[in-house]
Design a protein around this motif. Structure first.
Motif, PDB file in Angstrom:
ATOM      1  N   ARG A  74    -145.799  58.388  27.736  1.00  0.00           N
ATOM      2  CA  ARG A  74    -144.691  59.285  26.912  1.00  0.00           C
ATOM      3  C   ARG A  74    -145.624  60.104  26.063  1.00  0.00           C
ATOM      4  O   ARG A  74    -146.687  60.029  25.574  1.00  0.00           O
ATOM      5  N   GLN A 133    -145.650  52.122  33.041  1.00  0.00           N
ATOM      6  CA  GLN A 133    -144.930  51.681  33.958  1.00  0.00           C
ATOM      7  C   GLN A 133    -145.421  52.401  35.247  1.00  0.00           C
ATOM      8  O   GLN A 133    -145.522  53.496  35.183  1.00  0.00           O
ATOM      9  N   TRP A 182    -142.119  62.528  29.802  1.00  0.00           N
ATOM     10  CA  TRP A 182    -142.575  61.654  30.359  1.00  0.00           C
ATOM     11  C   TRP A 182    -143.572  62.187  31.386  1.00  0.00           C
ATOM     12  O   TRP A 182    -142.979  62.752  32.263  1.00  0.00           O
ATOM     13  N   ARG A 203    -136.784  64.851  26.612  1.00  0.00           N
ATOM     14  CA  ARG A 203    -135.970  63.674  26.087  1.00  0.00           C
ATOM     15  C   ARG A 203    -136.035  63.844  24.562  1.00  0.00           C
ATOM     16  O   ARG A 203    -136.625  64.592  23.941  1.00  0.00           O
ATOM     17  N   LEU A 224    -135.303  58.962  35.778  1.00  0.00           N
ATOM     18  CA  LEU A 224    -135.784  57.709  34.965  1.00  0.00           C
ATOM     19  C   LEU A 224    -134.810  57.054  34.312  1.00  0.00           C
ATOM     20  O   LEU A 224    -134.057  57.718  33.218  1.00  0.00           O
ATOM     21  N   ALA A 225    -134.377  56.045  34.483  1.00  0.00           N
ATOM     22  CA  ALA A 225    -133.120  55.211  33.769  1.00  0.00           C
ATOM     23  C   ALA A 225    -133.640  54.570  32.595  1.00  0.00           C
ATOM     24  O   ALA A 225    -133.183  54.877  31.350  1.00  0.00           O
ATOM     25  N   GLN A 226    -134.654  53.805  32.689  1.00  0.00           N
ATOM     26  CA  GLN A 226    -135.160  53.118  31.219  1.00  0.00           C
ATOM     27  C   GLN A 226    -136.583  53.103  31.656  1.00  0.00           C
ATOM     28  O   GLN A 226    -137.420  52.030  31.898  1.00  0.00           O
ATOM     29  N   PRO A 227    -137.245  54.516  31.250  1.00  0.00           N
ATOM     30  CA  PRO A 227    -138.873  54.322  31.291  1.00  0.00           C
ATOM     31  C   PRO A 227    -139.595  53.585  30.369  1.00  0.00           C
ATOM     32  O   PRO A 227    -138.909  53.131  29.135  1.00  0.00           O
ATOM     33  N   ARG A 228    -140.719  52.914  30.841  1.00  0.00           N
ATOM     34  CA  ARG A 228    -141.809  52.177  29.875  1.00  0.00           C
ATOM     35  C   ARG A 228    -143.215  52.806  29.961  1.00  0.00           C
ATOM     36  O   ARG A 228    -143.498  53.143  31.101  1.00  0.00           O
TER      37      ARG A 228
END
Length: 172
Positions: A113, A150, A103, A97, A143-147
């Motif tokens: 992360r 999660q 990730w 990324r 992964l669209a919006q990783p946190r």
């Protein structure tokens, strides 16, 4: 002789005598030629310090060899197996990324992360020098919006989307 340029910092991966595979988009699919790295010469170019590689190819006109002839002005792609002197982890470049971050999935199936230090990044693959350990699971897609933290479900290559949710012992 074939002459190729590459960034000067990549010369640490090469040594004289390394086998080089040459391919070209202008050649039939699967066609290739083999050569040997003869020498590396540093030179300054518009885009900074580049290393000039000299690659020897036996029978460049393919008079006595199967394979395409090398012609003056051909645009070739040179690939080689580097002389790696340290343990590196290979990942698909798509797993990286922005900011050299990956990730990974921890033991509890949660996203973490993870900043990494790159040794090399190419079109298809990246070599990680630091930040990951052998055996860790890295997310390569989906992964669209990783946190951070999660919870995720790991999908194996042969799973269908319906199978990915059915863990042994799940009663639905």
């Amino acid at each position: 002789m074939v002459r190729a340029s590459l960034p000067g910092e990549w010369t640490e991966w090469l040594e004289a005598g390394t086998t080089v595979t040459l391919t070209s988009r202008g050649w039939p699919e699967g066609a290739k030629r083999e050569g040997t790295l003869v020498s590396m010469l540093p030179s300054l170019e518009e885009n900074g310090l580049q290393a000039q590689l000299l690659i020897a190819v036996n029978d460049p006109l393919a008079l006595e060899t199967d394979g395409p002839a090398l012609r003056l002005g051909d645009v070739l792609r040179a690939s080689f197996q580097p002389a790696v002197q340290e343990q590196l982890i290979s990942l698909p470049s798509a797993a990286l990324r922005p900011g050299d971050v990956t990730w990974r999935v921890d033991e509890e199936n949660r996203l973490r992360r993870t900043p990494v230090t790159l040794a090399y990044r190419g079109e298809d693959d990246a070599l990680i020098r630091d930040g990951l350990e052998t055996g860790q699971q890295v997310v390569t897609a989906g992964l669209a919006q990783p946190r951070e933290g999660q919870l995720v479900r790991i999908r194996r290559p042969n799973d269908t989307p319906a199978q990915a949710g059915n863990e042994p012992g799940d009663e639905s």
